[in-house]
Design a protein around this motif. Structure first.
Motif, mmCIF file in Angstrom:
data_model
loop_
_atom_site.group_PDB
_atom_site.id
_atom_site.type_symbol
_atom_site.label_atom_id
_atom_site.label_comp_id
_atom_site.label_asym_id
_atom_site.label_seq_id
_atom_site.Cartn_x
_atom_site.Cartn_y
_atom_site.Cartn_z
ATOM 1 N N ASN A 122 34.807 -79.142 -0.210
ATOM 2 C CA ASN A 122 35.643 -79.384 0.969
ATOM 3 C C ASN A 122 35.248 -78.508 2.167
ATOM 4 N N LEU A 123 34.128 -77.809 2.048
ATOM 5 C CA LEU A 123 33.819 -76.811 3.080
ATOM 6 C C LEU A 123 33.305 -77.417 4.384
ATOM 7 N N GLY A 124 32.621 -78.565 4.300
ATOM 8 C CA GLY A 124 32.010 -79.151 5.493
ATOM 9 C C GLY A 124 33.013 -79.503 6.565
ATOM 10 N N LEU A 125 34.216 -79.892 6.128
ATOM 11 C CA LEU A 125 35.225 -80.322 7.102
ATOM 12 C C LEU A 125 35.717 -79.184 7.986
ATOM 13 N N HIS A 126 35.419 -77.955 7.588
ATOM 14 C CA HIS A 126 35.815 -76.821 8.431
ATOM 15 C C HIS A 126 35.059 -76.817 9.761
ATOM 16 N N GLY A 127 33.995 -77.590 9.823
ATOM 17 C CA GLY A 127 33.222 -77.676 11.059
ATOM 18 C C GLY A 127 34.026 -78.197 12.229
ATOM 19 N N ALA A 140 24.976 -92.146 -1.658
ATOM 20 C CA ALA A 140 23.800 -92.342 -2.516
ATOM 21 C C ALA A 140 22.934 -93.518 -2.076
ATOM 22 N N THR A 141 23.567 -94.552 -1.554
ATOM 23 C CA THR A 141 22.782 -95.747 -1.233
ATOM 24 C C THR A 141 22.386 -95.837 0.227
ATOM 25 N N SER A 142 23.204 -95.293 1.106
ATOM 26 C CA SER A 142 23.066 -95.712 2.499
ATOM 27 C C SER A 142 23.009 -94.589 3.521
ATOM 28 N N MET A 143 23.244 -93.363 3.061
ATOM 29 C CA MET A 143 23.218 -92.234 3.996
ATOM 30 C C MET A 143 22.192 -91.230 3.489
ATOM 31 N N ASN A 144 22.388 -89.972 3.843
ATOM 32 C CA ASN A 144 21.415 -88.976 3.413
ATOM 33 C C ASN A 144 21.909 -88.200 2.203
ATOM 34 N N GLY A 145 22.805 -87.265 2.409
ATOM 35 C CA GLY A 145 23.471 -86.704 1.259
ATOM 36 C C GLY A 145 23.264 -85.269 0.873
ATOM 37 N N PRO A 146 22.978 -84.358 1.832
ATOM 38 C CA PRO A 146 23.053 -82.960 1.457
ATOM 39 C C PRO A 146 24.496 -82.526 1.286
ATOM 40 N N GLY A 147 24.697 -81.498 0.497
ATOM 41 C CA GLY A 147 26.059 -81.006 0.305
ATOM 42 C C GLY A 147 26.034 -79.520 0.029
ATOM 43 N N PHE A 148 27.203 -78.902 0.065
ATOM 44 C CA PHE A 148 27.236 -77.454 -0.146
ATOM 45 C C PHE A 148 26.829 -77.056 -1.562
ATOM 46 N N THR A 149 27.097 -77.937 -2.530
ATOM 47 C CA THR A 149 26.754 -77.578 -3.909
ATOM 48 C C THR A 149 25.358 -78.060 -4.286
ATOM 49 N N PRO A 174 28.586 -85.156 -0.425
ATOM 50 C CA PRO A 174 27.945 -84.680 0.799
ATOM 51 C C PRO A 174 28.874 -83.743 1.565
ATOM 52 N N GLY A 175 28.300 -83.045 2.541
ATOM 53 C CA GLY A 175 29.085 -82.118 3.343
ATOM 54 C C GLY A 175 30.258 -82.771 4.043
ATOM 55 N N GLY A 211 29.422 -70.524 11.829
ATOM 56 C CA GLY A 211 29.638 -71.447 10.702
ATOM 57 C C GLY A 211 30.208 -70.713 9.510
ATOM 58 N N LEU A 212 29.724 -69.503 9.323
ATOM 59 C CA LEU A 212 30.202 -68.680 8.220
ATOM 60 C C LEU A 212 31.699 -68.399 8.379
ATOM 61 N N GLY A 213 32.065 -68.000 9.585
ATOM 62 C CA GLY A 213 33.486 -67.752 9.843
ATOM 63 C C GLY A 213 34.299 -69.009 9.591
ATOM 64 N N ALA A 214 33.745 -70.147 9.998
ATOM 65 C CA ALA A 214 34.498 -71.408 9.890
ATOM 66 C C ALA A 214 34.786 -71.785 8.440
ATOM 67 N N ILE A 215 33.826 -71.570 7.544
ATOM 68 C CA ILE A 215 34.103 -72.012 6.159
ATOM 69 C C ILE A 215 35.186 -71.163 5.496
ATOM 70 N N PHE A 216 35.452 -70.005 6.075
ATOM 71 C CA PHE A 216 36.518 -69.162 5.526
ATOM 72 C C PHE A 216 37.835 -69.304 6.300
ATOM 73 N N SER A 217 37.884 -70.197 7.273
ATOM 74 C CA SER A 217 39.068 -70.288 8.139
ATOM 75 C C SER A 217 39.638 -71.691 8.115
ATOM 76 N N ASN A 218 40.956 -71.795 8.270
ATOM 77 C CA ASN A 218 41.489 -73.154 8.378
ATOM 78 C C ASN A 218 42.064 -73.455 9.755
ATOM 79 N N SER A 219 41.789 -72.568 10.712
ATOM 80 C CA SER A 219 42.140 -72.868 12.104
ATOM 81 C C SER A 219 41.282 -71.985 12.988
ATOM 82 N N ILE A 220 41.185 -72.370 14.245
ATOM 83 C CA ILE A 220 40.358 -71.590 15.167
ATOM 84 C C ILE A 220 40.937 -70.179 15.314
#
Ligand SMILES: Cc1cc2nc3c(=O)[nH]c(=O)nc-3n(C[C@H](O)[C@H](O)[C@H](O)COP(=O)(O)OP(=O)(O)OC[C@H]3O[C@@H](n4cnc5c(N)ncnc54)[C@H](O)[C@@H]3O)c2cc1C
Lengths: 437, 519
Positions: B372-377, B155-164, B143-144, B297-306
């Protein structure tokens, strides 16, 4: 970054995402299920507060008076080798400083009368009395020194031996000294003017005592017109290099023996003549690797660019392990004729700790040896016959891990291996080659 | 704290070192991310703490879980299970609850390379499983939330969308056989796992009516219907060469980008156009990642800091961005996918800014392959959570996006949530574009009371909005209050959900704070 101040501490402890990233090596570096984890404490004790993030939560609950200082709290906070692997993982994307928070939390427990652990308090008393944590007589500090080693009282290079090499891992001190003699490097030692560097005191949060020993050491060294101080102990090196400047500036240069010897090899001042046809792996000591990175001054501004969103101008430097010493030991090993160098899975800035640091070896010996066993297993899985490192603390603990696991691996300090390759220890070399055969 | 006799029984089951009811441990386990605004939504003080658990237990196998659950029934103590424990859903909703931290259940039971599934315990992380499946040329859906969380929990207890997701699906739909400790301590095995002869994990349904829907339904029961101790889920072909080589020091790694990967970042300019492009790309089944993100969001997935986000101006200025990553195992496959993309680009008059106006660091590709992209949020304010959470056609997802902009802007104007111009959504596709999901990641500052309260209000108002405007059920329809709100508008599903809860958990022992109570 600069050392965490109280305001930053108060801010950071409210910001843990509880994402558990701190329990793993950087996600993109994970190569197997078995060697994915980063933190000995959470690996061994499992409850979340043992992790880096868990300790941030403890700091917050303490600050908010939801819990009181207690022995229960102390035992969790001190069951941590302060290896800093959690901080590397966290800072992959985040800006928290778990290791700094743990260190400050220990200081707070000391202030509240709950830290350090009794065994750590005992070694602090030993340092106060005998200048070393082992309660050994100060006058025996140079017993390690063989008669045939050349010391030059006028040398600009000082070899700072450290307590562990002086009293417990004498072979390391001897090797360092012999190699310098072999390269024709004039060097001096402090003899009975050398005192504990204060690392084991600092790591358990006893800042006041640490300041005293720091001043004692710097006063002596600065009185001698020394240009370069060489360390074979990663702990002393880290403390001088990274921690001392936070309290008091000094002018001399500090180098670990792996850096120095690697330079001497490059310059052709050491000739490796003997083959060591064995498979060798290298353990990065935390104090020489990720933690051996200096704090950088930051005098910038935090600027709010829109509500809730601020940026630092210029960006605040993060300690991410980039200043660690990773290449020199590898370069030495790769130059030894016949030697096959193999890497473990967790290396460099995300190397797994040996288990001895942060006062754990004295207060929680079982934790230390159980961690060492995990690291030894990882080394065994490379197929290596020898594991080397560059720290007397790692040396003692990994050796204990080998014994306790009944492992066939042999441990050597990198300088011992170098001595053999230089032809300075023919008997020892013959013996290990014989054993390997 | 537990009564002495209960503590002793727990100690007997898991060993004294694996149960703790002390002040320090239990207080630490009462903390979680986003708890502050959940508290605020419930009219409580906006602190990041839930009720304090009575104790924390670390079982190591299904038998221990079963015995713990039986003791809980005997003494009328509730339990909350957690895998890696990220998020408020892991928190007890009353002070009569113990936490089962499933950390010691961390085995990969098997990777069935021929039949493309893996069986794992709760504390196997996505990254661990991925590292092992890569060795046989396969990958796992994550998941994201990132590779550090538990695929079993997802798989059992949450939802589960992901980038892939275009390639690896949706946790909710990937789950196969399951081993499940029911709230009364019975063990239930779903699908082919329960067969008397030749049982295996390859299917989660039947014989008879499928219990998978009851087990997890749309967004999972969040421990409200028992404890899942093993689960099988689908594996997918790794999309390119599994050679994974990094150099440098964290976080500034250089990644040797495998052959046959190509990134497209496209400005579709309007939501109508995006809809068509999205459907076309997905119909062609060529993408590994295909996500619409706001320009922030687009900028964020390409960045590792603000700070590093700010130099992504060429892409941060886009109106309606779409990110497409294609990956292939062979030159021919790659050429084919590129040709299809080229045709789509021409037909829809699109331009790829990658290579011309912008080139991401190579690490982006490594993070894409390792989910690992979701954590950039988190990089902007440190706090974020999504409102919305519908799965529907792309049309409905985009309708939700457009309609929600003014609402989000209202809170941005108040300065309580981060400014993404109201457009901050993430939409991705599943199963060749048969359905899409939308969520609206929203940045707030968890240390600022005004922001936390504002975020809580924003969530509440979004729920109401989705309900009134018929935009589907968001992720966070959980707990009695929300089910009672949405149920009557949705075929009274909440009545059925209560019947299920009652049948499976007659004593109300599985904590239902984030599920539904039998009432
Ligand atoms: C940055 C970020 C992005 C996110 N993006 C996504 C996303 O894209 N898609 C998505 O689906 N989610 C997303 N989430 C939420 C996330 O999926 C979950 O937090 C995560 O999957 C849960 O994994 P976990 O290992 O932490 O499970 P936990 O947090 O441990 O558990 C999640 C829930 O399941 C229950 N549970 C866990 N294990 C068991 C078990 N064995 N038996 C019974 N109940 C159990 C817990 O009680 C809890 O309610 C995101 C979270 C973050 C922080």
């Amino acid at each position: 970054m600069m050392q965490l101040n109280e305001e930053e501490y108060q801010m950071m402890i409210k910001r843990c995402l509880r994402c558990s990233i701190c329990k793993w090596i950087p996600q993109v570096q994970i190569k197997s299920q078995k060697y994915a984890t980063a933190c000995p404490a959470i690996d061994l004790y499992n409850f979340h507060p043992y992790s880096g993030g868990g300790k941030i939560i403890l700091a917050l609950t303490l600050e908010m008076d939801r819990i009181k200082p207690s022995e229960e709290l102390r035992d969790i906070v001190y069951k941590c080798t302060e290896c800093g692997n959690c901080a590397i993982a966290c800072k992959f994307l985040n800006t928290l400083e778990p290791l700094e928070i743990i260190m400050r939390l220990r200081e707070k427990l000391v202030d509240a009368g709950y830290g350090p652990m009794p065994k750590q308090e005992a070694y602090i008393q030993a340092v106060k009395k005998h200048n070393n944590p082992y309660n050994e007589p100060h006058e025996n500090r140079i017993e390690w020194l063989p008669d045939d080693i050349q010391i030059d009282p006028n040398a600009k290079v000082l070899y700072y031996v450290g307590c562990t090499s002086s009293y417990r891992r004498k072979e390391m001190a001897i090797a360092a000294a012999r190699i310098m003699n072999e390269a024709g490097v004039p060097f001096n030692i402090l003899s009975d003017e050398e005192y504990c560097c204060g690392s084991p005191i600092l790591r358990v949060g006893e800042i006041n005592t640490f300041r005293q020993v720091l001043n004692k050491n710097l006063d002596v060294i600065e009185s001698k017109e020394i240009e370069t101080v060489i360390f074979s102990c990663a702990g002393c090196y880290d403390t001088f290099k990274v921690d001392y400047p936070l309290y008091r500036d000094y002018e001399f240069k500090v180098l670990h023996t792996v850096e120095f010897f690697s330079e001497l090899l490059e310059a052709g001042r050491l000739k490796l003549t003997k083959e060591i046809p064995l498979k060798v792996t290298y353990h990065d000591p935390c104090h020489l690797g990720r933690n051996a990175e200096r704090y950088e001054q930051w005098d910038g501004d935090e600027v709010q660019i829109m509500p809730l969103i601020s940026i630092n101008i210029p960006p605040k430097p993060k300690k991410t392990g980039k200043g660690g010493i990773y290449e020199p030991p590898r370069s030495i090993l790769k130059k030894i004729p016949g030697l096959t160098f193999v890497e473990m899975e967790r290396i460099r800035e995300y190397a797994y700790c040996c288990g001895a640091g942060g006062g754990v070896k004295s207060a929680f010996p079982e934790m230390a040896v159980n961690t060492a066993k995990l690291r030894i297993e990882e080394a065994e899985d490379t197929g290596a016959e020898i594991i080397v490192s560059a720290c007397p603390f790692c040396s003692t603990n990994l050796q204990d891990g080998i014994n306790s696991r009944g492992s066939k691996l042999k441990y050597f300090d990198i300088s011992e291996l170098l001595m053999m390759a230089l032809g300075l220890e023919p008997e020892k070399l013959k013996q290990i080659l014989g054993e390997a055969a | 704290m537990l009564q002495k006799q209960v503590l002793e029984q727990f100690q007997k089951i898991v060993g004294p070192e694996n149960v703790d009811d002390g002040e320090v441990m239990t207080n630490a386990y009462s903390y979680n991310w986003c708890m502050e605004f959940v508290n605020s939504m419930e009219g409580k003080e906006p602190l990041p703490f839930s009720s304090i658990p009575k104790a924390v237990l670390l079982p190591s196998n299904v038998e221990e879980v079963q015995q713990i659950v039986r003791i809980c029934n005997k003494y009328n103590i509730q339990f909350k299970a957690q895998s890696t424990g990220l998020g408020p859903w892991n928190q007890p909703s009353s002070d009569n609850c113990v936490i089962l931290d499933l950390r010691r259940m961390n085995k990969i039971i098997k990777i069935d390379e021929r039949n493309l599934f893996a069986v794992v315990e709760p504390y196997v992380s996505g990254a661990q499983l991925q590292a092992e499946t890569m060795k046989v040329g396969l990958m796992v859906h994550m998941p994201g939330a990132g590779p550090q969380v538990s695929p079993l929990a997802s798989a059992t207890s949450m939802n589960g969308p992901g980038f892939t997701s275009p390639h690896t699906g949706h946790s909710a739909r990937n789950v196969l056989g399951v081993e499940w400790v029911l709230p009364d301590g019975e063990i239930l095995k779903l699908g082919s796992t329960g067969l008397k002869n030749n049982s295996d994990w390859y299917i989660g349904d039947g014989p008879g009516p499928s219990l998978r829907g009851i087990m997890r339904g749309w967004a999972g029961a969040k421990s409200g219907i028992g404890v899942f101790t093993k689960v099988a889920f689908k594996l997918f072909p790794y999309p390119c060469s599994t050679k994974f080589k990094l150099s440098g020091i964290s976080p500034n790694y250089e990644f040797e980008i495998p052959d046959y990967m190509k990134l497209y970042v496209i400005d579709c300019k309007s939501y109508n156009h995006l809809e068509k492009v999205f459907l076309k790309i997905e119909e062609e089944e060529i993408s590994f990642i295909c996500s619409h993100l706001s320009s922030y969001g687009l900028g964020a997935i390409f960045s590792n800091s603000i700070e590093s986000l700010l130099d992504k101006i060429p892409i941060v200025g886009m109106k309606v961005p779409l990110v497409v990553l294609i990956a292939a195992r062979t030159k021919r496959e790659f050429e084919y996918k590129q040709k299809v993309m080229s045709k789509i680009m021409i037909d829809f008059k699109l331009e790829n800014v990658i290579g011309s106006k912008y080139n991401p660091n190579s690490l982006f590709y490594a993070e894409a392959l390792r989910s690992n992209l979701g954590l950039h949020g988190f990089i902007a304010t440190g706090g974020f959570q999504s409102s919305k959470g519908q799965c529907d056609t792309v049309k409905v997802c985009l309708k939700t996006t457009k309609m929600s902009i003014p609402l989000k802007k209202k809170y941005i104007k108040r300065g309580v949530i981060g400014n993404d111009f109201g457009e901050g959504v993430w939409i991705t596709s599943y199963e060749s574009g048969h359905y899409f999901h939308i969520e609206s990641p929203t940045m707030f500052d968890q240390t600022d009371e005004k922001s936390v309260k504002g975020m809580a209000e924003n969530m509440e108002e979004n729920h109401q909005f989705d309900l009134i405007k018929h935009l589907g059920a968001p992720f966070f329809v959980e707990g009695d209050k929300m089910h009672d709100l949405f149920g009557p508008e949705m075929m009274n599903y909440h009545i059925w959900l209560r019947k299920i809860k009652k049948a499976f958990d007659p004593n109300g022992i599985a904590d239902s704070g984030f599920y539904i109570s039998a009432k």
